[in-house]
Write a protein that holds these residues in place. Sequence first.
Motif, PDB file in Angstrom:
ATOM      1  N   ASP A 118      -3.990   8.065  -4.191  1.00 58.58           N
ATOM      2  CA  ASP A 118      -2.727   7.436  -3.858  1.00 58.58           C
ATOM      3  C   ASP A 118      -2.007   6.708  -4.770  1.00 58.58           C
ATOM      4  N   ASP A 158      -0.095   8.758   3.694  1.00 56.33           N
ATOM      5  CA  ASP A 158       0.649   8.090   4.360  1.00 56.33           C
ATOM      6  C   ASP A 158       0.346   6.523   4.526  1.00 56.33           C
ATOM      7  N   ASP A 159       1.321   5.481   4.369  1.00 57.98           N
ATOM      8  CA  ASP A 159       1.015   4.012   4.413  1.00 57.98           C
ATOM      9  C   ASP A 159       0.105   3.654   5.363  1.00 57.98           C
ATOM     10  N   SER A 160       0.052   4.330   6.696  1.00 64.00           N
ATOM     11  CA  SER A 160      -0.827   3.822   7.865  1.00 64.00           C
ATOM     12  C   SER A 160      -2.166   4.353   7.392  1.00 64.00           C
ATOM     13  N   VAL A 161      -2.244   5.392   6.531  1.00 67.69           N
ATOM     14  CA  VAL A 161      -3.693   5.778   6.329  1.00 67.69           C
ATOM     15  C   VAL A 161      -4.089   4.823   5.248  1.00 67.69           C
ATOM     16  N   ALA A 163      -3.536   1.744   4.822  1.00 71.89           N
ATOM     17  CA  ALA A 163      -4.111   0.649   5.604  1.00 71.89           C
ATOM     18  C   ALA A 163      -5.330   0.543   6.475  1.00 71.89           C
ATOM     19  N   GLU A 164      -5.431   1.975   6.914  1.00 71.41           N
ATOM     20  CA  GLU A 164      -6.741   2.283   7.618  1.00 71.41           C
ATOM     21  C   GLU A 164      -7.672   2.235   6.901  1.00 71.41           C
ATOM     22  N   TYR A 165      -7.967   2.826   5.551  1.00 71.00           N
ATOM     23  CA  TYR A 165      -8.615   2.797   4.668  1.00 71.00           C
ATOM     24  C   TYR A 165      -9.280   1.674   4.284  1.00 71.00           C
ATOM     25  N   ASN A 167      -8.706  -1.134   5.869  1.00 68.50           N
ATOM     26  CA  ASN A 167      -9.390  -1.675   7.050  1.00 68.50           C
ATOM     27  C   ASN A 167     -10.852  -1.235   7.139  1.00 68.50           C
ATOM     28  N   HIS A 187     -12.630  11.358   9.000  1.00 67.28           N
ATOM     29  CA  HIS A 187     -12.290  11.227   7.875  1.00 67.28           C
ATOM     30  C   HIS A 187     -12.550  12.720   6.766  1.00 67.28           C
TER      31      HIS A 187
END
Length: 346
Positions: A118, A158-161, A163-165, A167, A187
């Motif tokens: 990414d 995606d930005d949310s993905v 952030a999730e990774y 975390n 995942h």
Amino acid sequence: MTDSKLAIDRPALDALLLKRFFYDQSFSIYCGVAGLYDFGPTGTALQQNLINLWRQHFVIEEDMLEVDCSIMTLAQVLKTSGHVDKFVDWMCRDAVTGETFRADHLVEGVLESRLEGDALARKLAGLTVSAEPDAAPKADSKKKNKKKGGPITATMLDDSVVAEYKNILAQIDNYDGEGLAALIATHAIRNPSTGNEVTKPATFNLMFECSIGPSGNLKGYLRPETAQGQFLNFPRLLDFNNQKMPFASAMVGRSFRNEIAPRNGLLRVREFTMAEIEHYVDPKNKDHPRFDEVADVKLRLLPRHIQLDGKSEPIVMSVGEAVASGTVDNRTLGYFLGRIYLYLMA
């Protein structure tokens, strides 16, 4: 010391150490065994110098009681300590080839590779990369195909993905078998080398089992750490110390862990030397008379609340500040954190 000064080309360093025979894989003329290494003349001298420095810094300066205990340990001892039931890692296998993985390392490697992909895609697109330092793209890297998470491909997430990774990676040590299984399924974590699915994580005990005596009825293990011998001898050590508390015992010796997937080099090997201290303290009084000597030492700490927030950036504070704020529980613990830091930086 800045992060840039800590940057090391690990493969090049390992190649140099092997060439100069600091160490080499044990039984290499028989193709070797992962996680077992022999030290050459220079490596042996370096290891002994580190041990001598450790003894001077801790055992002698702190007036500790040094012991040397048996490597073989009765199964009953390790059953009582919880090692027989809980000294485990979570293991999964390639569903086709049977290749084994430590489940948390597999998840960690794959997610880190995706984050690097990414970051690379965003760089190529001229976008701002909001990645952690270790997830930054390495445009001229020759090691992309050797990443434990597989080749790095420029794929924007995606930005949310993202952030999730991040975390997940910040809390990877907190996942049990069910949690890791859920991550693998959610995942789509697969074997990076083959693309095959992996089995559900199962426990694998890290101790080497052995039999003591000719009958084979007396079960034992090669010790996974040097703590048990010190704990078992606590009454004798207390008598030796004239019933005075607090005091510390210390030991240097070999330990053994049957790692699922040993890494290249000297990290996470199956046989290694440990230098371990057990400090026995009055639970009602955890002060330390020499605390002021380390109170101003600055440490990089990763408090619990930061980890639970899914972050991994450490904070810098003095030992004194850490104890005063409750980040470090008490002065005795703070004192030894400071002393360990000073040893590592010596």
